[in-house]
Design an enzyme around this catalytic site. Sequence first.
Site, mmCIF file in Angstrom:
data_model
loop_
_atom_site.group_PDB
_atom_site.id
_atom_site.type_symbol
_atom_site.label_atom_id
_atom_site.label_comp_id
_atom_site.label_asym_id
_atom_site.label_seq_id
_atom_site.Cartn_x
_atom_site.Cartn_y
_atom_site.Cartn_z
ATOM 1 N N LYS A 230 -0.756 5.403 10.728
ATOM 2 C CA LYS A 230 -0.535 3.924 10.908
ATOM 3 C C LYS A 230 0.647 3.528 10.131
ATOM 4 C CE LYS A 230 -4.309 1.459 11.945
ATOM 5 N NZ LYS A 230 -5.556 0.931 11.916
ATOM 6 N N ASP B 58 -6.076 -8.078 18.401
ATOM 7 C CA ASP B 58 -5.061 -7.044 19.080
ATOM 8 C C ASP B 58 -4.777 -7.696 20.323
ATOM 9 O OD1 ASP B 58 -4.692 -5.027 16.999
ATOM 10 O OD2 ASP B 58 -6.725 -4.152 17.684
ATOM 11 N N ASP C 73 2.428 -7.529 17.041
ATOM 12 C CA ASP C 73 1.897 -6.793 15.922
ATOM 13 C C ASP C 73 2.842 -7.344 14.791
ATOM 14 O OD1 ASP C 73 1.831 -5.097 13.554
ATOM 15 O OD2 ASP C 73 0.718 -3.729 14.977
ATOM 16 N N ILE C 74 2.446 -8.192 14.166
ATOM 17 C CA ILE C 74 2.937 -8.849 13.041
ATOM 18 C C ILE C 74 3.376 -7.835 11.950
ATOM 19 C CG2 ILE C 74 2.895 -10.588 11.238
ATOM 20 C CD1 ILE C 74 0.458 -11.485 13.151
ATOM 21 N N LEU C 75 2.722 -7.054 11.405
ATOM 22 C CA LEU C 75 3.230 -6.153 10.440
ATOM 23 C C LEU C 75 4.364 -5.215 11.013
ATOM 24 C CD1 LEU C 75 2.827 -4.570 7.540
ATOM 25 C CD2 LEU C 75 0.900 -3.245 8.741
ATOM 26 N N PHE D 171 -2.876 -3.343 5.898
ATOM 27 C CA PHE D 171 -3.898 -2.744 5.523
ATOM 28 C C PHE D 171 -4.301 -1.878 6.836
ATOM 29 C CE2 PHE D 171 -6.386 -4.632 2.190
ATOM 30 C CZ PHE D 171 -5.628 -5.390 1.508
ATOM 31 N N ASN E 165 -13.017 -11.905 15.315
ATOM 32 C CA ASN E 165 -13.576 -10.853 14.864
ATOM 33 C C ASN E 165 -14.368 -11.394 13.218
ATOM 34 O OD1 ASN E 165 -11.661 -10.482 12.306
ATOM 35 N ND2 ASN E 165 -10.313 -10.212 14.009
ATOM 36 N N LYS F 243 -12.825 -25.760 30.835
ATOM 37 C CA LYS F 243 -13.834 -24.800 30.601
ATOM 38 C C LYS F 243 -14.510 -24.012 31.661
ATOM 39 C CE LYS F 243 -18.596 -24.936 28.706
ATOM 40 N NZ LYS F 243 -19.790 -25.422 28.895
HETATM 41 N N1 CTP Z 1 -1.605 -6.102 12.099
HETATM 42 C C1 CTP Z 1 -0.702 -7.212 12.562
HETATM 43 N N2 CTP Z 1 -0.618 -7.647 13.805
HETATM 44 C C2 CTP Z 1 -1.371 -7.132 14.666
HETATM 45 C C3 CTP Z 1 -2.314 -6.058 14.608
HETATM 46 C C4 CTP Z 1 -2.605 -5.766 13.276
HETATM 47 O O1 CTP Z 1 -0.373 -7.694 11.656
HETATM 48 N N3 CTP Z 1 -1.356 -7.477 15.958
HETATM 49 C C5 CTP Z 1 -1.654 -5.818 10.850
HETATM 50 C C6 CTP Z 1 -2.881 -6.045 9.939
HETATM 51 O O2 CTP Z 1 -2.794 -7.048 9.306
HETATM 52 C C7 CTP Z 1 -3.091 -4.755 9.109
HETATM 53 C C8 CTP Z 1 -2.533 -3.759 9.881
HETATM 54 O O3 CTP Z 1 -1.536 -4.303 10.897
HETATM 55 O O4 CTP Z 1 -2.243 -5.019 8.074
HETATM 56 C C9 CTP Z 1 -3.336 -2.483 10.561
HETATM 57 O O5 CTP Z 1 -4.425 -3.475 11.380
HETATM 58 P P1 CTP Z 1 -5.569 -2.685 12.059
HETATM 59 O O6 CTP Z 1 -6.562 -3.474 12.703
HETATM 60 O O7 CTP Z 1 -6.165 -1.392 10.937
HETATM 61 O O8 CTP Z 1 -4.659 -1.552 12.968
HETATM 62 P P2 CTP Z 1 -4.254 -1.783 14.350
HETATM 63 O O9 CTP Z 1 -2.503 -2.053 14.392
HETATM 64 O O10 CTP Z 1 -4.804 -3.123 15.000
HETATM 65 O O11 CTP Z 1 -4.746 -0.530 14.955
HETATM 66 P P3 CTP Z 1 -6.275 0.119 15.403
HETATM 67 O O12 CTP Z 1 -6.843 -1.209 15.727
HETATM 68 O O13 CTP Z 1 -6.091 0.772 16.512
HETATM 69 O O14 CTP Z 1 -6.788 0.711 14.242
#
Ligand code: CTP
Length: 405
Positions: A342, A280, A309-311, A328, A212, A290
């Site tokens: 969230k 995600d 999801d690390i957070l 965030f 991204n 390749k």
């Molecule tokens: N985050 C994370 N690990 C993931 C996805 C997100 O740690 N696999 C953390 C990001 O660093 C951020 C928070 O979760 O602090 C929210 O990220 P965001 O992209 O806004 O949310 P998503 O969980 O991806 O949800 P969505 O894309 O559906 O809004």
Amino acid sequence: MAAGKNILLIISGGIAAYKVLEVIRRLRDREINIRAILTKGGEQFVTPLSVAALTENKVYQDLFSLTDEAEMGHIRLSREADLVLVAPASADILAKMATGQAGDLATTALLATNKPVMIAPAMNVEMWNHPATQANIATLESRGVIRVGPSAGDLACGETGSGRLAEPAEIIANVLDFLDGQSAPKPLAGKKAVVTSGPTHEPIDPVRYIANRSSGKQGHAIAQALCNAGADVTLVSGPVSLPDPAGVKVVRIETAREMLAAVKNALPADIAICAAAVADWRTADEAGQKLKKDGSGVIPDLRLSENPDILATISKAGASRPGLVIGFAAETEKVTEHARAKRARKGCDWILANDVAPETGTFGGDQNEIFLISGDDATTDEHWSRQSKTGIAEVLCARIIRHFS
Ligand code: CTP
């Protein structure tokens, strides 16, 4: 207390160099020790003799002087200072600092130092405004270099505008503030923090990946602000083109799974801040070779699987959960509403919600605007107005300091 501290003063070429003699005098009055390096350009404007007399120290001029190497090598010269002050800082020395050149004693000491650096630029207005100089200044500031001035007014070259060396009183005030601040206890001393930053890259095959547009600017600025406040910071960063924040331990990773492992490795910590834009999803089966177009027109069918999801993982980490977990929320609509949901879903303490709709320019840009969500209803929400990502990092750091006090 600034008395007894050591400054390495680098005097580069510029008519304003004579004003630095006054700076030396006033700092010596306060019992600050000064060693000076005079560049070839600097020598044209002040004499080594006057600098030596005022600093009450030998003046260093030559990189290859054997006596200097025997008495004090350039590495020691740059390491024994509490602060390296470049005044006046010419356009030339700023360019050399920004590109890491080390062709003489001054630039070698600047490249070799691991100490804070303060610059007081002085030059012609057009030279100051030139995009090259402005880019060099931006690079240096992003590396933590502290800038004093320049101020605007009549210039020695007869033109008017920005480029005048800051007045000696302003340089002295900044030096004293800095040295006093160094002696003061840092508000986050003793606290450990882990910060995630940047995007992740999820390989499709050995040459392609899913990613991204995250620049890492916000996460890196937060790591720097926490470190400046005395925290012991580990920054787990995806691929970015930013310099490492000064004084921060940086762990570089590519994928979300590597990021999670590195974050877990950095625990226990008092503070965790997830600023990374983690992908995600990753490809369910990464190709070992390749992927080829074989001419049949068949398009590869990429199947995705969800990344950890690390957070959420560290928010629910039981005994090893950091005391303050901050995430965030990158939203494009209903910003605070989605962010509040969230926060509950991920189990973190605070969410910093930002609007990343394309017209805001937030994603990848230099500015940010934040809604801090710290409770289940809007009564505790805070709004931090649109400002630089460095400014947001400082507001967040101050808020964290308040939380712990
Ligand atoms: N985050 C994370 N690990 C993931 C996805 C997100 O740690 N696999 C953390 C990001 O660093 C951020 C928070 O979760 O602090 C929210 O990220 P965001 O992209 O806004 O949310 P998503 O969980 O991806 O949800 P969505 O894309 O559906 O809004």
